[in-house]
Design an enzyme around this catalytic site. Structure first.
Site, PDB file in Angstrom:
ATOM      1  N   GLY A 140       4.316   1.766   2.116  1.00 21.12           N
ATOM      2  CA  GLY A 140       5.512   2.132   1.365  1.00 21.12           C
ATOM      3  C   GLY A 140       6.080   3.465   1.787  1.00 21.12           C
ATOM      4  O   GLY A 140       7.296   3.623   1.943  1.00 21.12           O
ATOM      5  N   GLU A 194       6.848  -0.320  -4.613  1.00 27.37           N
ATOM      6  CA  GLU A 194       5.798  -0.396  -5.643  1.00 27.37           C
ATOM      7  C   GLU A 194       4.478  -0.341  -4.896  1.00 27.37           C
ATOM      8  O   GLU A 194       4.103  -1.296  -4.222  1.00 27.37           O
ATOM      9  CB  GLU A 194       5.962  -1.687  -6.462  1.00 27.37           C
ATOM     10  CG  GLU A 194       5.018  -1.785  -7.647  1.00 27.37           C
ATOM     11  CD  GLU A 194       3.792  -2.605  -7.337  1.00 27.37           C
ATOM     12  OE1 GLU A 194       2.817  -2.013  -6.819  1.00 27.37           O
ATOM     13  OE2 GLU A 194       3.796  -3.808  -7.619  1.00 27.37           O
ATOM     14  N   CYS A 197      -2.330  -4.633  -7.851  1.00 27.90           N
ATOM     15  CA  CYS A 197      -1.810  -3.262  -7.936  1.00 27.90           C
ATOM     16  C   CYS A 197      -2.032  -2.683  -9.323  1.00 27.90           C
ATOM     17  O   CYS A 197      -2.066  -1.466  -9.497  1.00 27.90           O
ATOM     18  CB  CYS A 197      -0.334  -3.230  -7.577  1.00 27.90           C
ATOM     19  SG  CYS A 197       0.689  -4.326  -8.570  1.00 27.90           S
ATOM     20  N   SER A 255       0.818  -1.207   0.000  1.00 24.23           N
ATOM     21  CA  SER A 255       0.000   0.000   0.000  1.00 24.23           C
ATOM     22  C   SER A 255       0.853   1.258   0.000  1.00 24.23           C
ATOM     23  O   SER A 255       2.031   1.229   0.373  1.00 24.23           O
ATOM     24  CB  SER A 255      -0.904   0.012   1.239  1.00 24.23           C
ATOM     25  OG  SER A 255      -0.118   0.158   2.418  1.00 24.23           O
TER      26      SER A 255
END
Length: 500
Positions: A220, A239, A275, A216
């Site tokens: 991150g 990422e 994602c 998330s």
């Protein structure tokens, strides 16, 4: 402290894993630090054998791993069967990239009148911390893309078990560690830690030289902040994902019914926990795209289970936030009603509501999508320009001669790391040309990728050796030592590319 594993289907406890203590963490990091020189100096072809050994071991334990992961994630045996096969092939791919040696970027200049002899090569950073994804227990898990590419680059890895599938993480680590030992890899090359606080402490540990993260934005950015508050700052390759836009051109609207089927299939895949999930669809004004997509969702009637109770709760919160930001619900379907179930929904919003800071520009991690209609190309491109940076953007047009295709592709290319035409973005191939990253905040470093051959570049740094004799150079750069080019890798010598 313990990390508890739950079944998403009914909420029952599956088991517990003890959190890693401070002393255990120190011992694990010390072993990784000791292993770093051996991992860096060994020929890349040897690292390939290590990665192949992990892949072979995963193949041998595939049935066990699939059953365990399904109990913890509810992602389903067919999906997980494909994913466990994928992680084995990913490991083998990164081994081939390592053995190829091009990522080392070896350059030798010894005939220039303006400088002494220079030799340049990319060298491994050292021990790396990896935080795997909740939604891909294998492909982006503790031996997924980040771990595989770091090991291929010559960096020891300390991976953190994900609480959404902590038992699977532990078993994968056991299999990988045993395989590496049998293959002759140095002790400490790979290990696992577990627990929320230990993840924070791992990033703060001075011996850790970089962080790989898939998850998330909140997670991150927290790790990125910790890494940047260290006395010696280290890179965090996070990422994080955002809303991935899809554009239907006026010519493409003729196939709206088929596009809607693909869109629903893509944004509900894996219960919308990708994602690369497309979350925002732009369609020409008057196409009634919101209703068309909603009808398809109703026909499909997905029964999503989310990976954790928090993710399930956040789906409901996300739909509420979208409505508060100006969206209208077209269809809202209840989930199964047991365990970590969630609803699925299609909403529409006026394009004028897409403004910086709006919740309409934020990802809802689940089977939820927003449809927006645009009146002309100018309005579309202005709206695309306010979106957050994304991992992928997709265009569905009227064929190669669609007059709006090129301009739309160009507009998306400024916002995303990967543009697809006629393809859905869910699913990321591990290949030489892949780019799985994008502008902030979809990733913390838009110049890198977490998937594909270039993923190794994150875990090396260039070093130039000036007037250094052959015997003191890294093996891959030596000229006079017999045999020359002992690593059998491509090198550029005095401007001329020499292949292995």
């Amino acid at each position: 402290m313990m990390t508890t594993s739950f079944s998403p289907r009914d909420g029952r406890v599956l088991g517990e894993v003890g959190d890693t203590s401070a002393d255990q963490l120190a011992s694990i990091v010390a072993a990784a630090t000791t292993a770093a020189p051996a991992a860096a100096d060994v020929a890349p072809a040897v690292r390939r054998r290590w990665l192949d050994a992990i892949a072979d071991a995963i193949d041998q334990h595939a049935g066990e791993l699939i059953k365990l992961a399904d109990s913890e994630t509810a992602l389903g045996v067919p999906r997980l069967t494909g994913e466990v096969n994928r992680v084995a092939e990913q490991l083998r791919f990164y081994g081939r990239v390592a053995a190829d040696g091009a990522y080392l970027g070896v350059v030798v200049d010894d005939s220039t009148p303006i400088a002494p002899r220079l030799v340049r090569i990319n060298r491994p950073l050292g021990p790396v911390a990896v935080f795997g994804a909740s939604n891909f227990p294998f492909a982006f898990g503790v031996v997924g893309n980040d771990t595989a590419s770091a090991l291929a680059a010559g960096c020891p890895v300390v991976a953190k078990a994900h609480p959404a599938h902590v038992l699977t993480s532990v078993r994968l680590a056991e299999i990988a560690t045993a395989a590496l030992t049998a293959a002759g890899a140095p002790a400490g090359l790979f290990d696992l830690v577990s627990g929320l606080q230990v993840g924070v402490d791992l990033v703060r540990t001075p011996e850790i030289k970089a962080v790989g993260f898939t998850g998330s934005q909140g997670g991150g950015l927290a790790l990125w902040k910790i890494a940047n508050e260290r006395e010696i700052v280290i890179p965090v390759y996070a990422e994080m994902g955002t809303v991935n836009p899809v554009v239907v051109t006026p010519a493409g609207a003729a196939d709206l019914a088929e596009i809607a089927k693909g869109f629903v299939g893509s944004f509900t895949l894996g219960s919308g926990q990708f994602c690369s999930k497309p979350g925002l669809l732009f369609a020409p004004k008057g196409s009634d795209a919101g209703r068309v997509v909603a009808d398809v969702l109703t026909d499909v009637s997905p029964t999503p289970y989310m990976l954790t109770s928090a993710i399930a709760a956040n789906v409901t919160v996300g739909v509420h936030n979208l409505v508060e930001a100006g969206a209208s619900v077209v269809t809202r379907l209840a989930g199964p009603g047991t365990g970590w179930s969630a609803e699925s929904a299609v909403l529409t919003a006026p394009i004028s509501a897409l403004v910086p800071g709006s919740k309409l520009l934020e990802e809802v991690f689940g089977p939820v999508a927003v449809v927006v209609e645009y009146s002309d190309a100018q309005e579309l491109h202005e709206a695309l320009g306010v979106l957050q940076g994304s991992l992928a953007g997709s265009v569905f047009g009227g064929g190669d001669n669609d007059p709006d295709l090129a301009a739309t592709v160009s507009a998306l290319a400024g916002q995303v790391g990967r543009v697809t035409v006629g393809d859905w973005p869910t699913g990321v191939a591990w290949s030489w040309a892949q780019q799985h990253g994008g502008p902030w905040p979809s990733t913390s470093n838009p110049a890198t990728t977490s998937v594909g051959a270039a993923a190794l570049d994150r875990f090396v740094r260039p070093i130039a050796y000036q007037s250094v004799p052959d015997g003191a150079l890294p093996a891959g750069t030596r000229e006079a030592v017999d045999p020359a080019n002992p690593w059998h890798i491509p090198r550029r010598i005095n401007g001329k590319l020499e292949l292995a």
